[in-house]
Design a protein around this motif. Structure first.
Motif, PDB file in Angstrom:
ATOM      1  N   LEU A 120     -12.132  53.270 -33.727  1.00 35.22           N
ATOM      2  CA  LEU A 120     -10.761  53.460 -33.279  1.00 35.22           C
ATOM      3  C   LEU A 120     -10.699  53.529 -31.754  1.00 35.22           C
ATOM      4  O   LEU A 120      -9.811  52.945 -31.128  1.00 35.22           O
ATOM      5  CB  LEU A 120     -10.178  54.734 -33.892  1.00 35.22           C
ATOM      6  N   ALA A 121     -11.656  54.213 -31.137  1.00 35.86           N
ATOM      7  CA  ALA A 121     -11.704  54.317 -29.675  1.00 35.86           C
ATOM      8  C   ALA A 121     -11.837  52.932 -29.045  1.00 35.86           C
ATOM      9  O   ALA A 121     -11.178  52.627 -28.049  1.00 35.86           O
ATOM     10  CB  ALA A 121     -12.859  55.213 -29.248  1.00 35.86           C
ATOM     11  N   GLU A 122     -12.674  52.084 -29.616  1.00 36.29           N
ATOM     12  CA  GLU A 122     -12.846  50.732 -29.079  1.00 36.29           C
ATOM     13  C   GLU A 122     -11.579  49.906 -29.268  1.00 36.29           C
ATOM     14  O   GLU A 122     -11.212  49.105 -28.410  1.00 36.29           O
ATOM     15  CB  GLU A 122     -14.061  50.075 -29.721  1.00 36.29           C
ATOM     16  N   GLN A 123     -10.874  50.116 -30.376  1.00 37.50           N
ATOM     17  CA  GLN A 123      -9.610  49.419 -30.599  1.00 37.50           C
ATOM     18  C   GLN A 123      -8.557  49.878 -29.585  1.00 37.50           C
ATOM     19  O   GLN A 123      -7.834  49.069 -29.015  1.00 37.50           O
ATOM     20  CB  GLN A 123      -9.131  49.688 -32.029  1.00 37.50           C
ATOM     21  N   ILE A 124      -8.491  51.175 -29.334  1.00 35.85           N
ATOM     22  CA  ILE A 124      -7.537  51.724 -28.373  1.00 35.85           C
ATOM     23  C   ILE A 124      -7.812  51.176 -26.972  1.00 35.85           C
ATOM     24  O   ILE A 124      -6.902  50.801 -26.243  1.00 35.85           O
ATOM     25  CB  ILE A 124      -7.604  53.269 -28.362  1.00 35.85           C
ATOM     26  N   PRO A 168       1.374  48.379 -33.747  1.00 35.13           N
ATOM     27  CA  PRO A 168       1.415  49.846 -33.744  1.00 35.13           C
ATOM     28  C   PRO A 168       0.261  50.424 -32.927  1.00 35.13           C
ATOM     29  O   PRO A 168      -0.846  49.886 -32.928  1.00 35.13           O
ATOM     30  CB  PRO A 168       1.259  50.210 -35.227  1.00 35.13           C
ATOM     31  N   ASN A 169       0.536  51.512 -32.233  1.00 36.21           N
ATOM     32  CA  ASN A 169      -0.462  52.182 -31.408  1.00 36.21           C
ATOM     33  C   ASN A 169      -1.501  52.841 -32.314  1.00 36.21           C
ATOM     34  O   ASN A 169      -1.177  53.740 -33.097  1.00 36.21           O
ATOM     35  CB  ASN A 169       0.232  53.237 -30.539  1.00 36.21           C
ATOM     36  N   PRO A 170      -2.777  52.439 -32.223  1.00 38.30           N
ATOM     37  CA  PRO A 170      -3.793  53.025 -33.102  1.00 38.30           C
ATOM     38  C   PRO A 170      -4.012  54.520 -32.855  1.00 38.30           C
ATOM     39  O   PRO A 170      -4.305  55.257 -33.799  1.00 38.30           O
ATOM     40  CB  PRO A 170      -5.059  52.228 -32.805  1.00 38.30           C
ATOM     41  N   LEU A 171      -3.862  54.990 -31.616  1.00 34.82           N
ATOM     42  CA  LEU A 171      -3.999  56.417 -31.349  1.00 34.82           C
ATOM     43  C   LEU A 171      -2.865  57.185 -32.019  1.00 34.82           C
ATOM     44  O   LEU A 171      -3.080  58.252 -32.592  1.00 34.82           O
ATOM     45  CB  LEU A 171      -4.035  56.710 -29.852  1.00 34.82           C
ATOM     46  N   ALA A 172      -1.654  56.642 -31.977  1.00 35.12           N
ATOM     47  CA  ALA A 172      -0.516  57.287 -32.632  1.00 35.12           C
ATOM     48  C   ALA A 172      -0.758  57.393 -34.133  1.00 35.12           C
ATOM     49  O   ALA A 172      -0.500  58.435 -34.746  1.00 35.12           O
ATOM     50  CB  ALA A 172       0.768  56.507 -32.356  1.00 35.12           C
ATOM     51  N   LYS A 173      -1.269  56.330 -34.724  1.00 36.37           N
ATOM     52  CA  LYS A 173      -1.558  56.355 -36.163  1.00 36.37           C
ATOM     53  C   LYS A 173      -2.609  57.418 -36.484  1.00 36.37           C
ATOM     54  O   LYS A 173      -2.529  58.081 -37.511  1.00 36.37           O
ATOM     55  CB  LYS A 173      -2.025  54.970 -36.628  1.00 36.37           C
ATOM     56  N   ASN A 233      -8.509  41.014 -24.245  1.00 36.63           N
ATOM     57  CA  ASN A 233      -8.637  42.111 -25.203  1.00 36.63           C
ATOM     58  C   ASN A 233      -7.585  43.189 -24.979  1.00 36.63           C
ATOM     59  O   ASN A 233      -7.084  43.781 -25.927  1.00 36.63           O
ATOM     60  CB  ASN A 233     -10.034  42.726 -25.140  1.00 36.63           C
ATOM     61  N   SER A 234      -7.242  43.454 -23.729  1.00 36.91           N
ATOM     62  CA  SER A 234      -6.292  44.529 -23.452  1.00 36.91           C
ATOM     63  C   SER A 234      -4.863  44.169 -23.859  1.00 36.91           C
ATOM     64  O   SER A 234      -4.071  45.056 -24.146  1.00 36.91           O
ATOM     65  CB  SER A 234      -6.341  44.926 -21.977  1.00 36.91           C
ATOM     66  N   GLY A 263      -9.338  48.434 -26.235  1.00 38.33           N
ATOM     67  CA  GLY A 263      -9.359  46.974 -26.181  1.00 38.33           C
ATOM     68  C   GLY A 263     -10.750  46.425 -25.949  1.00 38.33           C
ATOM     69  O   GLY A 263     -10.911  45.359 -25.372  1.00 38.33           O
ATOM     70  N   PHE A 264     -11.776  47.158 -26.406  1.00 37.12           N
ATOM     71  CA  PHE A 264     -13.158  46.724 -26.211  1.00 37.12           C
ATOM     72  C   PHE A 264     -13.654  46.004 -27.449  1.00 37.12           C
ATOM     73  O   PHE A 264     -13.403  46.419 -28.567  1.00 37.12           O
ATOM     74  CB  PHE A 264     -14.074  47.925 -25.947  1.00 37.12           C
ATOM     75  N   GLY A 265     -14.394  44.944 -27.210  1.00 39.87           N
ATOM     76  CA  GLY A 265     -15.105  44.256 -28.275  1.00 39.87           C
ATOM     77  C   GLY A 265     -16.590  44.449 -28.050  1.00 39.87           C
ATOM     78  O   GLY A 265     -17.011  44.938 -27.019  1.00 39.87           O
ATOM     79  N   ASN A 266     -17.402  44.071 -28.993  1.00 35.58           N
ATOM     80  CA  ASN A 266     -18.847  44.250 -28.871  1.00 35.58           C
ATOM     81  C   ASN A 266     -19.433  43.530 -27.669  1.00 35.58           C
ATOM     82  O   ASN A 266     -20.451  43.938 -27.136  1.00 35.58           O
ATOM     83  CB  ASN A 266     -19.558  43.788 -30.142  1.00 35.58           C
ATOM     84  N   SER A 267     -18.809  42.449 -27.227  1.00 38.72           N
ATOM     85  CA  SER A 267     -19.371  41.701 -26.105  1.00 38.72           C
ATOM     86  C   SER A 267     -19.279  42.480 -24.791  1.00 38.72           C
ATOM     87  O   SER A 267     -20.041  42.230 -23.865  1.00 38.72           O
ATOM     88  CB  SER A 267     -18.677  40.354 -25.963  1.00 38.72           C
ATOM     89  N   LEU A 268     -18.357  43.423 -24.694  1.00 41.42           N
ATOM     90  CA  LEU A 268     -18.208  44.210 -23.466  1.00 41.42           C
ATOM     91  C   LEU A 268     -19.022  45.488 -23.487  1.00 41.42           C
ATOM     92  O   LEU A 268     -19.356  46.028 -22.439  1.00 41.42           O
ATOM     93  CB  LEU A 268     -16.734  44.550 -23.234  1.00 41.42           C
ATOM     94  N   GLY A 269     -19.311  46.001 -24.644  1.00 41.69           N
ATOM     95  CA  GLY A 269     -20.048  47.243 -24.748  1.00 41.69           C
ATOM     96  C   GLY A 269     -19.453  48.114 -25.829  1.00 41.69           C
ATOM     97  O   GLY A 269     -18.689  47.645 -26.661  1.00 41.69           O
TER      98      GLY A 269
END
Length: 145
Positions: A39-43, A15-20, A7-8, A45-51
């Motif tokens: 957006l925080a989860e995308q930044i 493109p950096n999602p935080l920059a966008k 995921n990471s 690299g978390f998916g639902n399986s991790l939390g």
């Protein structure tokens, strides 16, 4: 661990999602902005399986110059909570410094406690520790370096 690594690196070259998120926004010293959960989860690299990221906010602390670029230094708070199958708790805080013109991160210094528990049929595994991360980036063209 494999899933965290996969995921990471999934966003490498994208493109950096935080920059966008930050691009075009104006902040005042002391102003706090909450990064939306998705957006925080995308930044992170978390998916639902991790939390889930429960909280990710940035408070503008100061403006400064680094490597000739104007930068905004944010105090950052991040809370991550796993679910029953993956009971992890992470509470980290620190400073993130971002170039104001490009929204590229020039420095990050984050730390905080980490706790994880796993229940198996006849035993429980528990791990606790301290997460510490520091990254410093310098940007330039290949001919300059």
């Amino acid at each position: 661990e494999f899933e965290i690594v996969v995921n990471s690196v999934a966003t490498l070259g994208l493109p950096n999602p935080l920059a966008k998120f930050l691009l075009g926004q104006t902040f005042q010293i002391g102003e706090r902005v909450e990064v939306p959960q998705q957006l925080a989860e995308q930044i992170m690299g978390f998916g639902n399986s991790l939390g889930q990221v429960q909280k990710f906010d940035l408070e503008l602390k100061e403006l400064l110059a680094i490597d000739g670029q104007t930068c905004a230094r944010f105090e950052t708070t991040l809370k991550i909570r796993g679910h029953q199958a993956n009971p992890i708790e992470v509470d980290i805080a620190g400073l993130v410094t971002i170039q104001t013109d490009t929204c590229r991160t020039s420095e990050s210094k984050l730390s905080g406690p980490l706790h994880m528990t796993a229940n198996e049929a006849s035993y429980q595994i528990s791990a606790e520790g301290e997460l510490r991360m520091a990254i410093q980036s310098h940007y330039g063209s290949a001919s300059e370096n």
